[in-house]
Design a protein around this motif. Structure first.
Motif, mmCIF file in Angstrom:
data_model
loop_
_atom_site.group_PDB
_atom_site.id
_atom_site.type_symbol
_atom_site.label_atom_id
_atom_site.label_comp_id
_atom_site.label_asym_id
_atom_site.label_seq_id
_atom_site.Cartn_x
_atom_site.Cartn_y
_atom_site.Cartn_z
ATOM 1 N N ASN A 97 0.815 -1.221 0.000
ATOM 2 C CA ASN A 97 0.000 0.000 0.000
ATOM 3 C C ASN A 97 0.847 1.268 0.000
ATOM 4 O O ASN A 97 0.477 2.263 -0.616
ATOM 5 N N LEU A 119 -4.600 4.383 -2.028
ATOM 6 C CA LEU A 119 -5.473 3.325 -1.531
ATOM 7 C C LEU A 119 -6.698 3.313 -2.433
ATOM 8 O O LEU A 119 -7.395 4.319 -2.557
ATOM 9 N N GLU A 177 -7.724 -1.097 4.941
ATOM 10 C CA GLU A 177 -6.835 0.069 4.924
ATOM 11 C C GLU A 177 -7.538 1.268 4.301
ATOM 12 O O GLU A 177 -7.392 2.411 4.761
#
Length: 400
Positions: free
Chosen positions: A128, A283, A296
């Motif tokens: 990420n 993200l 996330e």
């Protein structure tokens, strides 16, 4: 570096969502193979650094900054950032980009350090956080431009859930538990249920668009565009929900919008100038083959109604307007001059100029025509003269 102003050659990025004619036309590049030209990068990002045209040949901006950091960046920018803190782009959006959210600086640092400690390779597809930086963005439209930006008002979302028959089943959840619970539910829904809920909706939107019943202000127009010409719908991307829950924003040429951390967004159609912090932390919520990490994503998304702030720019010097951005990493200005008009300034940091209309003469020596760019080193006094009506954009690091 003996001179203070150099012509700059950027890098073309051929992502699938790009158009085939705008950037080739702007950059005076032939495109007989009709490749997608999505972005033109003008910065020092190491994997695609721009090049300065010098008497010694074309030299990497990234390498030059590392060799002469204070001369390029200014002592202040070097002390604060240690690198060129922005990446400047021209974009041509033909198809909808991925729906995404960016972390703030503290979240990026913590996420990067966590993945480093876990031994996740920096180039791993499921990683990420590629760096420890935030990624705020500002864009200014070169054409009519459409994007998704933040969640609609609560009342508007409730009305959507009432008006779309397939969404009626979500009403009680939204009324009892709110926006975050609603979004979590659709993002974690089993794929078979996503298909069952959205299949009939997509077919109806395709039919309505074909019959001329939809406009770009309506979510269904964009959904129908996504599925236009496809023989089979197949597994349906759950990002379709976001198109109905987010604000659909139209920006006219010369207007801009800032997108800070936590604000979900996606560019949908048009040409623009984009300026962002030098980061690759994204993200994603959908409309992408890239990694999607729902927990996330949920952690960093702002679950509040957003009123889009479309900026016209604030006048500063004659011919120059600045798009106010609440960050120290970058500033964006639009400069419009009539034939014979002039502009004078001193670069407080490395400044990058790109001409989008007309032509200019810098310091009576460097000619830039439409599509060409220049780098102005920190501390350099420079003046611009317009050969006719012209428009250019300037990226810089704000002083102070």
């Amino acid at each position: 570096m003996k001179n203070g102003v150099y012509k700059l050659k950027g890098k073309v990025m051929n992502y699938a969502w790009g158009g085939t004619s705008f950037l080739p036309g702007l950059l005076h590049i032939s495109n007989p193979e009709q490749k997608p030209f999505a972005e033109y990068w003008m910065g020092a990002y190491r994997l695609a650094a721009a090049e300065l045209v010098t008497p010694e040949g074309d030299l990497s901006l990234d390498s030059l900054i590392r060799e002469h950091p204070e001369q390029f960046l200014s002592a202040q920018a070097l002390s604060r950032f240690g690198e060129l803190p922005y990446l400047f782009k021209v974009q041509d959006v033909k198809d909808i980009l991925s729906i995404q959210v960016h972390p703030n600086k503290k979240e990026a640092e913590e996420g990067f350090d966590r993945e480093e400690a876990a031994g996740v390779p920096i180039n791993a597809p499921h990683r990420n956080y590629k760096d420890r930086n935030h990624k705020p963005e500002v864009m200014a439209a070169l054409s009519e431009f459409w994007l998704l930006h933040g969640f609609k008002a609560q009342a508007a979302i409730e009305q959507t859930l009432e008006d779309v028959p397939e969404f009626n089943i979500l009403l009680s959840l939204f009324r009892k538990e709110g926006l975050k619970a609603l979004y979590r539910f659709v993002m974690e829904m089993d794929q078979v249920d996503v298909n069952a809920m959205l299949n009939s909706l997509i077919k109806r939107e395709l039919r309505k668009k074909n019959d001329g019943e939809l406009t770009r202000e309506m979510p269904g127009w964009w959904v129908a565009k996504l599925f236009h010409g496809k023989n089979e719908i197949g597994n349906i991307d759950r990002a379709i929900f976001s198109i109905y829950f987010f604000n659909i924003v139209k920006i006219n040429p010369g207007q801009g919008i800032f997108q800070g951390p936590g604000i979900p967004h996606a560019y949908m159609e048009g040409q623009c100038i984009e300026l962002m912090a030098n980061s690759d932390n994204v993200l994603r919520a959908g409309l992408t083959p890239k990694h999607i990490d729902v927990p996330e994503l949920m952690k960093h998304t702002v679950f509040e109604s957003t009123i889009p702030n479309v900026m016209n720019g604030e006048p500063v010097l004659p011919g120059e307007t600045i798009y106010p951005c609440p960050v120290a990493d970058f500033g964006l200005a639009r400069i419009e001059l009539a034939a014979g008009g002039g502009y004078e300034n001193r670069a407080t940091s490395l400044e990058i100029l790109v001409v989008t209309e007309g032509g200019i003469l810098i310091n009576n020596s460097l000619v830039l025509k439409t599509g060409e760019a220049a780098a102005v080193l920190a501390g350099e006094d420079y003046h611009i003269r317009a050969s006719g009506h012209c428009v250019l954009f300037k990226a810089f690091v704000p002083a102070g």
